[in-house]
Write an enzyme that holds these catalytic residues in place. Structure first.
Site, PDB file in Angstrom:
ATOM      1  N   SER A 151      47.972  38.445  33.462  1.00  0.00           N
ATOM      2  CA  SER A 151      47.008  39.275  34.191  1.00  0.00           C
ATOM      3  C   SER A 151      46.470  40.386  33.282  1.00  0.00           C
ATOM      4  O   SER A 151      45.837  40.097  32.268  1.00  0.00           O
ATOM      5  CB  SER A 151      47.671  39.815  35.460  1.00  0.00           C
ATOM      6  OG  SER A 151      46.727  40.377  36.334  1.00  0.00           O
ATOM      7  N   ASP A 227      45.309  31.311  43.212  1.00  0.00           N
ATOM      8  CA  ASP A 227      45.426  32.728  42.863  1.00  0.00           C
ATOM      9  C   ASP A 227      44.307  33.511  43.551  1.00  0.00           C
ATOM     10  O   ASP A 227      43.125  33.315  43.256  1.00  0.00           O
ATOM     11  CB  ASP A 227      45.324  32.852  41.341  1.00  0.00           C
ATOM     12  CG  ASP A 227      45.558  34.257  40.818  1.00  0.00           C
ATOM     13  OD1 ASP A 227      45.248  35.226  41.534  1.00  0.00           O
ATOM     14  OD2 ASP A 227      46.035  34.374  39.677  1.00  0.00           O
ATOM     15  N   HIS A 261      49.367  33.942  41.720  1.00  0.00           N
ATOM     16  CA  HIS A 261      49.379  34.910  40.624  1.00  0.00           C
ATOM     17  C   HIS A 261      50.788  35.408  40.302  1.00  0.00           C
ATOM     18  O   HIS A 261      50.963  36.252  39.430  1.00  0.00           O
ATOM     19  CB  HIS A 261      48.493  36.111  41.021  1.00  0.00           C
ATOM     20  CG  HIS A 261      48.008  36.950  39.880  1.00  0.00           C
ATOM     21  ND1 HIS A 261      47.063  36.521  38.978  1.00  0.00           N
ATOM     22  CD2 HIS A 261      48.334  38.225  39.497  1.00  0.00           C
ATOM     23  CE1 HIS A 261      46.813  37.482  38.099  1.00  0.00           C
ATOM     24  NE2 HIS A 261      47.574  38.528  38.389  1.00  0.00           N
TER      25      HIS A 261
END
EC number: 3.1.2.12
Length: 283
Positions: A151, A227, A261
């Site tokens: 991320s 996600d 995620h």
């Protein structure tokens, strides 16, 4: 300054060291975790993989939930887990939001007030932290280093690789923020840390940097189709793919059906990312 080892934990035949030191770059006490495989020694030092974590994370998230150590142990690779920001500088609004300030340093050197005081994660990682590991841990070979991240940390991995040619042998990323200049997370961070000069933003945006990179690339990226942040347009891997293709750079983005995620996603593909690094660290 030298590291203090606050804990030593046995894992996959090696050990995880919980470290702390006073940083000149951030002017704060910084923590990190270092995994040393059983094969590492001063006479046979292990190559190093950096794992940069995402928003709100500490050095513990990847070390505890990433499931990187089994494959790293098999290949004799050390793993370094830095923190995601300085802690305790007490800048106004530093602790007001999950996506800016504490736990959200974005792996850049801030230039805007007051964040230019301490929020210098790019220099901290690429200079001070690697230098401190090199100085104190002779069983680690920092001249053979690769980088990965998740991320915000995926953004950091991509941009630090592209901004510092030769420092890292390879790069990969889990659900990275690929085009921060064009997503809400990145726009908020860049506005606060850098200001409104979009030209300066581009210097920390992987989608802008890939065309300027003078060298071969072999970049592995995984993104889950389930996600929510991908669906919301925070990650924009397609933009990075387009820019890489236009620049003639090798980038492989794998869209993993149904994955989100979380660290369930990261741990599912951790082996592939360590293997990717091992190709270059053991070459």
């Amino acid at each position: 300054m030298a590291f203090e080892t606050t804990a030593t934990i046995a894992t996959f035949g090696g050990k995880l060291l919980k470290l702390a030191h006073q940083s000149k770059t951030t002017t704060t006490k910084m923590s990190a975790n270092l995994f040393l495989p059983h094969s590492a020694s001063a006479s046979s030092p292990a190559p190093l993989l950096l794992y940069l974590a995402g928003l709100t994370c500490t050095p513990d998230n990847g070390a505890e939930k990433g499931f990187l150590h089994a494959t790293a142990s098999r290949h004799g690779i050390a793993i370094l887990y830095p923190d995601t920001s300085p802690r305790g500088l007490d800048h106004p609004t530093e602790n007001d939001a999950y996506d800016f300030g504490s736990g959200a340093g974005f792996y850049i050197d801030a230039t805007a007030e007051p964040w230019n005081k301490g929020y210098k994660m790019e220099s901290y990682i690429t200079e001070e932290l690697l230098g401190a590991v090199k100085s104190q841990f002779k069983e680690v070979d920092t001249s053979k280093a690769s980088i990965t991240g998740h991320s915000m940390g995926g953004h950091g991995a991509l941009t630090l690789f592209l901004r510092h040619p030769g420092l890292f042998k390879s790069v990969s990323a889990f659900a990275p923020i690929c085009n921060p200049s064009n997503c809400p997370w990145g726009q908020k961070a860049f506005s606060g840390y850098i200001g409104e000069n979009k030209g300066e933003w581009a210097e920390h945006d992987a989608t802008e940097l890939i065309a300027k990179y003078d060298g071969e690339t072999d970049i592995l990226i995984d993104v889950g189709t389930g996600d929510n942040f991908y669906k919301q347009g925070q990650l924009l891997p397609e933009k990075f793919e387009e820019a890489a293709k236009k620049a003639g750079k090798k980038v492989k983005v794998r869209y993993q059906e149904g994955y989100d995620h979380s660290y369930y996603f990261i741990s599912s593909f951790a082996q592939d990312h360590v293997e990717h690094a091992a190709k270059y660290l053991k070459a």
